[in-house]
Design a protein around this motif. Structure first.
Motif, PDB file in Angstrom:
ATOM      1  N   TYR A  77       0.834  -1.209   0.000  1.00  0.00           N
ATOM      2  CA  TYR A  77       0.000   0.000   0.000  1.00  0.00           C
ATOM      3  C   TYR A  77       0.867   1.256   0.000  1.00  0.00           C
ATOM      4  CZ  TYR A  77      -3.598   3.340   1.405  1.00  0.00           C
ATOM      5  OH  TYR A  77      -4.451   4.407   1.445  1.00  0.00           O
TER       6      TYR A  77
ATOM      7  N   GLY B 203       2.293   2.059  -3.358  1.00  0.00           N
ATOM      8  CA  GLY B 203       1.333   2.758  -4.208  1.00  0.00           C
ATOM      9  C   GLY B 203       1.283   4.242  -3.906  1.00  0.00           C
TER      10      GLY B 203
ATOM     11  N   GLU C  34       6.920  -0.097 -14.252  1.00  0.00           N
ATOM     12  CA  GLU C  34       5.849  -0.740 -13.506  1.00  0.00           C
ATOM     13  C   GLU C  34       4.800  -1.347 -14.438  1.00  0.00           C
ATOM     14  OE1 GLU C  34       8.117   1.679 -10.857  1.00  0.00           O
ATOM     15  OE2 GLU C  34       7.249   2.103 -12.833  1.00  0.00           O
ATOM     16  N   ARG C  35       4.590  -0.742 -15.606  1.00  0.00           N
ATOM     17  CA  ARG C  35       3.619  -1.300 -16.551  1.00  0.00           C
ATOM     18  C   ARG C  35       4.070  -2.667 -17.050  1.00  0.00           C
ATOM     19  NH1 ARG C  35       3.669   4.170 -18.363  1.00  0.00           N
ATOM     20  NH2 ARG C  35       1.753   5.258 -17.749  1.00  0.00           N
TER      21      ARG C  35
ATOM     22  N   ALA D 177       3.646  -5.162 -14.222  1.00  0.00           N
ATOM     23  CA  ALA D 177       2.262  -5.534 -13.934  1.00  0.00           C
ATOM     24  C   ALA D 177       1.638  -6.371 -15.042  1.00  0.00           C
ATOM     25  CB  ALA D 177       1.420  -4.282 -13.703  1.00  0.00           C
TER      26      ALA D 177
ATOM     27  N   VAL E  35      -0.987  -6.744  -5.918  1.00  0.00           N
ATOM     28  CA  VAL E  35      -1.379  -5.852  -7.012  1.00  0.00           C
ATOM     29  C   VAL E  35      -2.545  -4.964  -6.595  1.00  0.00           C
ATOM     30  CG1 VAL E  35      -2.356  -5.749  -9.336  1.00  0.00           C
ATOM     31  CG2 VAL E  35      -0.533  -7.377  -8.828  1.00  0.00           C
ATOM     32  N   LEU E  36      -3.578  -5.568  -6.011  1.00  0.00           N
ATOM     33  CA  LEU E  36      -4.752  -4.801  -5.617  1.00  0.00           C
ATOM     34  C   LEU E  36      -4.426  -3.767  -4.543  1.00  0.00           C
ATOM     35  CD1 LEU E  36      -7.430  -7.652  -5.519  1.00  0.00           C
ATOM     36  CD2 LEU E  36      -7.078  -5.925  -7.302  1.00  0.00           C
TER      37      LEU E  36
ATOM     38  N   THR F  37      -1.416  -2.386  -3.852  1.00  0.00           N
ATOM     39  CA  THR F  37      -0.576  -1.333  -4.412  1.00  0.00           C
ATOM     40  C   THR F  37      -1.395  -0.369  -5.249  1.00  0.00           C
ATOM     41  OG1 THR F  37       1.290  -2.881  -4.489  1.00  0.00           O
ATOM     42  CG2 THR F  37       1.502  -0.854  -5.758  1.00  0.00           C
ATOM     43  N   THR F  38      -2.316  -0.912  -6.036  1.00  0.00           N
ATOM     44  CA  THR F  38      -3.197  -0.071  -6.856  1.00  0.00           C
ATOM     45  C   THR F  38      -4.052   0.836  -5.985  1.00  0.00           C
ATOM     46  OG1 THR F  38      -3.278  -1.778  -8.574  1.00  0.00           O
ATOM     47  CG2 THR F  38      -4.994  -0.099  -8.619  1.00  0.00           C
TER      48      THR F  38
ATOM     49  N   TYR G  65      -1.963   3.638  -4.791  1.00  0.00           N
ATOM     50  CA  TYR G  65      -1.702   4.603  -5.871  1.00  0.00           C
ATOM     51  C   TYR G  65      -2.908   5.514  -6.094  1.00  0.00           C
ATOM     52  CZ  TYR G  65      -0.632   6.524 -10.448  1.00  0.00           C
ATOM     53  OH  TYR G  65      -0.405   7.381 -11.498  1.00  0.00           O
ATOM     54  N   LEU G  66      -4.100   4.945  -6.080  1.00  0.00           N
ATOM     55  CA  LEU G  66      -5.300   5.753  -6.291  1.00  0.00           C
ATOM     56  C   LEU G  66      -5.504   6.747  -5.151  1.00  0.00           C
ATOM     57  CD1 LEU G  66      -7.727   2.995  -7.636  1.00  0.00           C
ATOM     58  CD2 LEU G  66      -6.556   4.780  -8.948  1.00  0.00           C
TER      59      LEU G  66
END
Length: 344
Positions: free
Chosen positions: A247, A250, A269-270, A273, A309-310, A312-313, A316-317
């Protein structure tokens, strides 16, 4: 093969903040002083902890610099945190090159020599190495995916092997030409770890991208022969820390993207992922089906990758929403002892 006659002037910066890591700090310094290519100096920067600084001063006061280089103990001249501590070391470093080693890591004997070998080309502005985990609990947990070793400050599966050109080096095992900081400034405070307990990061990513902008012909390398071993305590081998660190990553990526743009800030990162992590899930599921040895944790590893992944996303948001509410500024330019910290 490395040139045994090669010698470059290195200052090694080790940032410390707690007496709880006393033995680790001493081991880190010993590993620098035991290098096959001796460092010019080891700079121990203590982060706003006078008791630790006094203890380290007493420990190294009578040490002879003739064997292993001088050890200098300094107080962080800027705000609390890793970035300002590193900038304090950079400001007083006498070496042509500045290397960074975590206070809970030890370097292999040829670490500096392999880093130095990367600077044969004058365009090379930074050289990093490979960081291997040392699991205090006795081994990697079955559920912990190698693709997420960055959670514990180590080289993760998906980075290219050998000596390769990269967008950014990893901060716990890295070196820079001293002139790189003259061109791009130092580490930005407010991105990496600071006075709070949240495990933020990415300060070296932001610096390296900023360096590439300041010096478009600059080359940054990783040589995986330059090895350090990073201690992973039991508390950091638990899923709770895994989730918390993901977290925080992100949140940090959002600050980096705000500083240097999402194009460069999320370029690597793209690929990670869309290619590395799906391959990791597939590998873990195959291990689950085969169900032998370390493969026993295949289902858990696949789940950890998805959770990572979830999480970290989500960070980021949330971080992106925060930075949109206010400006984020980064100082640049040469670092001097008077203005060592680069503030956000």
């Amino acid at each position: 093969m490395i040139d045994r006659h090669l010698h470059r002037s290195f200052s090694v910066v080790v940032c410390a903040y707690t007496e709880e890591r006393w033995e680790d700090i001493l081991a880190a310094v010993d590993s620098v002083r035991g290098q096959s290519m001796p460092a010019t100096e080891t700079l121990l920067v203590v982060d706003h902890n006078e008791a630790l600084r006094a203890r380290l001063l007493a420990r190294y006061a009578s040490l002879s610099p003739a064997d292993g280089g001088e050890v200098r103990v300094l107080a962080n001249a800027g705000p609390r945190g890793l970035s300002a501590g590193r900038n304090t070391g950079i400001a007083v470093a006498r070496g042509e090159f500045v290397a960074f080693l975590d206070d809970d890591a030890v370097a292999e004997p040829d670490w500096l020599r392999y880093l130095a070998a990367g600077y044969g080309d004058p365009r090379v502005m930074a050289v990093g190495g490979r960081t291997l985990p040392f699991w205090v609990s006795g081994g990697r947990p079955d559920w912990f995916p190698e693709e997420f070793d960055w959670v514990v400050g180590c080289t993760y599966r998906g980075l290219p092997p050998g000596k390769v050109r990269v967008r950014n080096v990893l901060g716990g095992n890295a070196s820079f030409r001293r002139t790189a900081f003259d061109a791009a400034g130092g580490f930005a405070t407010g991105i990496g770890r600071g006075g709070d307990r949240r495990p933020l990061g990415c300060e070296e990513t932001e610096l390296c991208i900023r360096l590439g902008r300041a010096l478009p012909r600059a080359v940054l390398l990783i040589d995986d022969r330059a090895v350090i071993r990073h201690k992973v305590p039991t508390a950091r081998a638990r899923f709770g820390y895994f989730r918390e660190r993901a977290y925080a990553e992100g949140l940090s990526k959002a600050l980096v993207a705000r500083s240097v743009g999402a194009g460069k800030g999320l370029e690597s990162e793209r690929r990670y992922a869309t290619r590395v992590l799906p391959a990791g899930v597939a590998r873990a599921l195959r291990d689950m089906v085969r169900g032998r040895g370390r493969r026993r944790g295949g289902a858990a590893r696949a789940g950890a990758i998805v959770a990572g992944v979830l999480t970290t996303t989500a960070g980021y948001l949330v971080g992106s929403a925060r930075v949109r509410r206010g400006p984020v500024t980064f100082a640049s330019g040469p670092i001097t002892p008077a203005d060592a910290p680069v503030r956000v």
